[in-house]
Design an enzyme around this catalytic site. Sequence first.
Site, PDB file in Angstrom:
ATOM      1  N   ILE A   1       1.020   0.198  13.087  1.00 20.40           N
ATOM      2  CA  ILE A   1       1.012  -0.797  12.004  1.00 20.40           C
ATOM      3  C   ILE A   1       1.283  -0.105  10.663  1.00 20.40           C
ATOM      4  O   ILE A   1       1.032  -0.674   9.605  1.00 20.40           O
ATOM      5  CB  ILE A   1      -0.340  -1.560  11.953  1.00 20.40           C
ATOM      6  CG1 ILE A   1      -1.560  -0.639  12.095  1.00 20.40           C
ATOM      7  CG2 ILE A   1      -0.373  -2.605  13.063  1.00 20.40           C
ATOM      8  CD1 ILE A   1      -1.937   0.113  10.893  1.00 20.40           C
TER       9      ILE A   1
ATOM     10  N   HIS B   1       6.817  -6.948  11.346  1.00 15.35           N
ATOM     11  CA  HIS B   1       6.190  -6.382  10.149  1.00 15.35           C
ATOM     12  C   HIS B   1       5.434  -7.464   9.376  1.00 15.35           C
ATOM     13  O   HIS B   1       5.694  -7.704   8.181  1.00 15.35           O
ATOM     14  CB  HIS B   1       7.227  -5.706   9.254  1.00 15.35           C
ATOM     15  CG  HIS B   1       6.627  -4.649   8.363  1.00 15.35           C
ATOM     16  ND1 HIS B   1       7.334  -3.565   7.892  1.00 15.35           N
ATOM     17  CD2 HIS B   1       5.378  -4.516   7.838  1.00 15.35           C
ATOM     18  CE1 HIS B   1       6.554  -2.816   7.125  1.00 15.35           C
ATOM     19  NE2 HIS B   1       5.361  -3.379   7.078  1.00 15.35           N
TER      20      HIS B   1
ATOM     21  N   VAL C   1       0.845  -1.191   0.000  1.00 17.98           N
ATOM     22  CA  VAL C   1       0.000   0.000   0.000  1.00 17.98           C
ATOM     23  C   VAL C   1       0.879   1.239   0.000  1.00 17.98           C
ATOM     24  O   VAL C   1       0.715   2.152  -0.802  1.00 17.98           O
ATOM     25  CB  VAL C   1      -0.944   0.012   1.220  1.00 17.98           C
ATOM     26  CG1 VAL C   1      -1.734   1.317   1.258  1.00 17.98           C
ATOM     27  CG2 VAL C   1      -1.896  -1.164   1.168  1.00 17.98           C
TER      28      VAL C   1
ATOM     29  N   ARG D   1       4.323   2.699   9.520  1.00 15.40           N
ATOM     30  CA  ARG D   1       5.757   2.705   9.252  1.00 15.40           C
ATOM     31  C   ARG D   1       6.488   3.091  10.528  1.00 15.40           C
ATOM     32  O   ARG D   1       6.041   3.968  11.272  1.00 15.40           O
ATOM     33  CB  ARG D   1       6.120   3.689   8.133  1.00 15.40           C
ATOM     34  CG  ARG D   1       5.666   3.275   6.741  1.00 15.40           C
ATOM     35  CD  ARG D   1       6.478   2.114   6.213  1.00 15.40           C
ATOM     36  NE  ARG D   1       6.147   1.783   4.827  1.00 15.40           N
ATOM     37  CZ  ARG D   1       5.234   0.910   4.450  1.00 15.40           C
ATOM     38  NH1 ARG D   1       4.508   0.271   5.371  1.00 15.40           N
ATOM     39  NH2 ARG D   1       5.012   0.662   3.170  1.00 15.40           N
TER      40      ARG D   1
ATOM     41  N   GLY E   1      -7.813   6.209   6.876  1.00 19.13           N
ATOM     42  CA  GLY E   1      -7.935   5.649   5.533  1.00 19.13           C
ATOM     43  C   GLY E   1      -8.638   4.307   5.622  1.00 19.13           C
ATOM     44  O   GLY E   1      -9.314   4.006   6.606  1.00 19.13           O
TER      45      GLY E   1
END
Length: 347
Positions: free
Chosen positions: A263, A313, A103, A265, A183
Amino acid sequence: MLLTVKSLSCVVGFLLINTIDIFADKNMNRFKVVVANPSVPKIAYDILQKHCDIKTSTVFSRASILQDVVGADALFWASKIRVDKELLDAAGPQLKVIGTMSVGYDQFDIDELKARGIKFGNTPAVLNNAVANIAVMLAIAASRRFTEGRKHIEEGTWINYFNTQWMLGQDLTGSTIGIIGLGQIGQAIAKRLKGFDVGNILYTGHKEKPEGIELGAKFVNLDNLIRESDFIFLAAPLNNQTYQMCNSDFFSKTKKTAVLVNISRGQLVDQEALITALKTGRLFAAGLDVMTPEPLNTDNELIKLNNVVLTPHVGSATNDTRNAMAELTAKNILRALGGAEMFTPVF
């Protein structure tokens, strides 16, 4: 259009027919596609190899990739290596398409891509559920002191008698949730948290969103969100405005009982400031799927703290999600090479 892993398979099936038509009508030659990661799911190769010659970069180094991209018509990107002027020059002027299996796209020089007229697409929506699930897991694990509890088990310090004050954590139920970046992933987090009977959901960003109203969330400024939230979720993209936004000033305003979940960066957080806040009791706990650097150094202070839950990650790391991401990336590339619009273009 909001996509799920299941709905994507139906849509891309339709796109496959259209893509084949595009190539058949124009009688196009085979294109060279460089895949910048040997672990990309097989489904991407199955799609691309019908019309493209594929080269996979098998060494995770910038020097190797600079050689591999020479002569590429398209790049299938699943790497943190930066795509900048040097790499684009190495590829050559025939490079016209890049699809990233992610994304976020902070590793790309967007201005340089636009200046060269390179079509660029990402994979929004298909990983929303997987990442939102990890976010909620981290919130629960951090607020209920999972790391500390596991250490008690491992070290034999588990109090094996009734003690009403042992290992008390924080409740999601009735709490005030703050989401920085409402978002699609932020919205997915909010939807899940409503099932925990939270008290209020706050969010901040560039402007108020109709989706926020639908979720019953309140738009506030960043300062109010920091001061009022019991749980703060970072779901904003990394850019000049969000880089290290969670700094010492940020943590000076949080509740001492607050839990931070990231969650997005790692660079959204000033990590030294976070460590100080966690060690001094300025912040109750943190749940992090992203950090700096990645991989995290084994001697990093975060690993030593009882009030931190870490995952490497893996927000989108499910078989279905990664396959859907690979499939969408391949479709984006194939569509663009055929002269059609990508399914999910950034530009």
